[in-house]
Design a protein around this motif. Sequence first.
Motif, PDB file in Angstrom:
ATOM      1  N   THR A 104       0.852  -1.224   0.163  1.00 25.89           N
ATOM      2  CA  THR A 104      -0.153   0.134  -0.043  1.00 25.89           C
ATOM      3  C   THR A 104       0.992   1.224  -0.047  1.00 25.89           C
ATOM      4  N   GLU A 105       1.979   1.349   0.815  1.00 27.51           N
ATOM      5  CA  GLU A 105       2.779   2.469   0.793  1.00 27.51           C
ATOM      6  C   GLU A 105       3.427   2.659  -0.371  1.00 27.51           C
ATOM      7  N   ALA A 106       3.883   1.640  -1.321  1.00 27.27           N
ATOM      8  CA  ALA A 106       4.426   2.103  -2.713  1.00 27.27           C
ATOM      9  C   ALA A 106       3.615   2.492  -3.458  1.00 27.27           C
ATOM     10  N   GLY A 107       2.194   2.065  -3.567  1.00 25.08           N
ATOM     11  CA  GLY A 107       1.206   2.585  -4.251  1.00 25.08           C
ATOM     12  C   GLY A 107       1.553   2.459  -5.837  1.00 25.08           C
ATOM     13  N   ALA A 108       1.279   3.551  -6.450  1.00 19.60           N
ATOM     14  CA  ALA A 108       1.216   3.557  -7.874  1.00 19.60           C
ATOM     15  C   ALA A 108       2.570   3.204  -8.702  1.00 19.60           C
ATOM     16  N   GLU A 109       3.779   3.476  -7.752  1.00 21.77           N
ATOM     17  CA  GLU A 109       5.224   3.110  -8.193  1.00 21.77           C
ATOM     18  C   GLU A 109       5.467   1.896  -8.225  1.00 21.77           C
ATOM     19  N   GLY A 218      12.147   6.753   4.614  1.00 24.86           N
ATOM     20  CA  GLY A 218      11.087   6.638   3.924  1.00 24.86           C
ATOM     21  C   GLY A 218      10.408   5.310   3.909  1.00 24.86           C
ATOM     22  N   ILE A 219       9.972   4.836   2.639  1.00 27.88           N
ATOM     23  CA  ILE A 219       9.239   3.494   2.663  1.00 27.88           C
ATOM     24  C   ILE A 219       9.894   2.235   3.150  1.00 27.88           C
ATOM     25  N   ILE A 220      11.395   2.586   3.088  1.00 24.81           N
ATOM     26  CA  ILE A 220      12.137   1.184   3.275  1.00 24.81           C
ATOM     27  C   ILE A 220      12.011   1.040   4.917  1.00 24.81           C
ATOM     28  N   GLY A 221      12.053   2.108   5.502  1.00 23.38           N
ATOM     29  CA  GLY A 221      12.045   2.257   7.039  1.00 23.38           C
ATOM     30  C   GLY A 221      13.561   2.068   7.915  1.00 23.38           C
ATOM     31  N   GLY A 222      13.365   1.630   9.074  1.00 24.04           N
ATOM     32  CA  GLY A 222      14.616   1.827  10.151  1.00 24.04           C
ATOM     33  C   GLY A 222      14.577   3.137  10.661  1.00 24.04           C
ATOM     34  N   ASN A 250      19.602  15.620   4.249  1.00 21.05           N
ATOM     35  CA  ASN A 250      18.662  15.888   3.362  1.00 21.05           C
ATOM     36  C   ASN A 250      17.538  16.768   3.966  1.00 21.05           C
ATOM     37  N   LYS A 251      17.169  17.654   3.326  1.00 21.39           N
ATOM     38  CA  LYS A 251      15.833  18.755   3.826  1.00 21.39           C
ATOM     39  C   LYS A 251      14.716  17.814   4.082  1.00 21.39           C
ATOM     40  N   GLU A 252      14.432  16.625   3.340  1.00 25.02           N
ATOM     41  CA  GLU A 252      13.314  15.878   3.613  1.00 25.02           C
ATOM     42  C   GLU A 252      13.422  15.298   5.197  1.00 25.02           C
ATOM     43  N   LEU A 253      14.443  15.022   5.655  1.00 27.12           N
ATOM     44  CA  LEU A 253      14.917  14.534   7.048  1.00 27.12           C
ATOM     45  C   LEU A 253      14.158  15.318   7.786  1.00 27.12           C
TER      46      LEU A 253
END
Length: 449
Positions: A104-109, A218-222, A250-253
């Motif tokens: 579900t997390e990965a979605g359309a990708e 992100g989606i990988i986790g940890g 990373n600005k995302e973090l």
Amino acid sequence: MGSYCYRRYVSRLFQNSGKLNPKAKSERRDHESGFSCNSHKLMLYNDIIAQSHPGGFHILPLGLRSLEKLTRLVDEEMQAIGGLKISMTTLASDSLWKQSGRYTEAGAELFTLKDRHKHEYCLGPTHEELVTKLLASMPIISYKALPIKFYQISRKFRDEMAPKYGLLRGREFEMKDMYTFDRNEETALVTYSTVCQAYDRIFDRIGVKYIKVSGATGIIGGNLSHEYHYLADIGQDSILLCDRCGVRMNKELAVEDGSLPKTCQLPATKCELQEKKGIEVGHTFYLGTKYSSIFKATYKDQDGISAIDYNMGCFGLGMTRILQASLETLSTENSLRWPKLIAPHQIYIIPKKDGPRGDEYLANAEALSDALTQRPHLRGEVVIDDRMSLTIGRRNVDGDRLGYPYIVILGVKALESPAQFEVIDVNRGETTFMSTDQLMTFADSIETI
């Protein structure tokens, strides 16, 4: 077999020749076509890659030679730290991804498909589920066998909504992914550090300036992650940097954990953060027991009874992305510039054009090629431009455009005694005249992989 088998001729290579510069396009048309990236244009124009469909590219002979060299470099460093190379299936049962919660997390990708029996699968963009299930399916392993470090270099898939920039943002790509299995958090973090040091060596050997930053999981986790970036204006990641206090993230973090800083502080000083664009070429994660607990992947502890969840890490290198990002960083507007170690070939020999002694110049170029390729590290690394109807200058333009690290010109002085060769270091833009002995000594110093 004699040394003749190591001769390479331009006329027999699948490479673009006969054009001086890539066709000029308007900036607007470039952007609309996804060609606003210089390396993308140069790789298409020079037959390094060819587009198959949006987001999918064939890697042609010159590009594949470079990619294979990069693969050998990565293999050396991964095996030096005890990496065990495997090859996992590309197709993964959708049930594994649903079990981990990432479907579900990965979605359309996530590319998905059904077989004739209506069983559902996905094309793996990464293999945490598959490799953890693999360990869980094996007879329980003793703690004495740990850490386990499995890695592979294989094709991965991601259904990009708007693929662009060639290999930098495509729907399929080559990736090196490593998965490590340890006893506990303490030993897993030691392994994490060991793999990160190997990544440092890989990027140091490639020789393109890079930066390592803290990253989002992100989606990988940890709960621990680092990213490797090449700084470039077309990069899709925003990197926050401060040279004075050492902030690298990373600005995302910063946005993800709610700690986006506007400035960073040192006693009595105030440092303004810089924001730069980066192309992510590597990513590392400490996973803990996120996947092992789900798939019941356990090892036998030293008491011989307890079954304990593995502590895991995963580590990725975007192989095709490293290849193109290096070119994006190093190339000029009209000419490719490769990291020397992974250039498709190292030496480009240009004999003087046809004339009263044309055959003699070509024969001398062949003899020089044979002498160079008798050195094991230069076998297959020397190319002769045998288009003898063209001037030296015209062929030199092609050698420069294709980014051969070293161009050796056999002019009139090459047939004199003692012979003298014009040697051009393309990356540095330096020209040196060398005797035969000097040229051979120089050739011995060229590093190859």
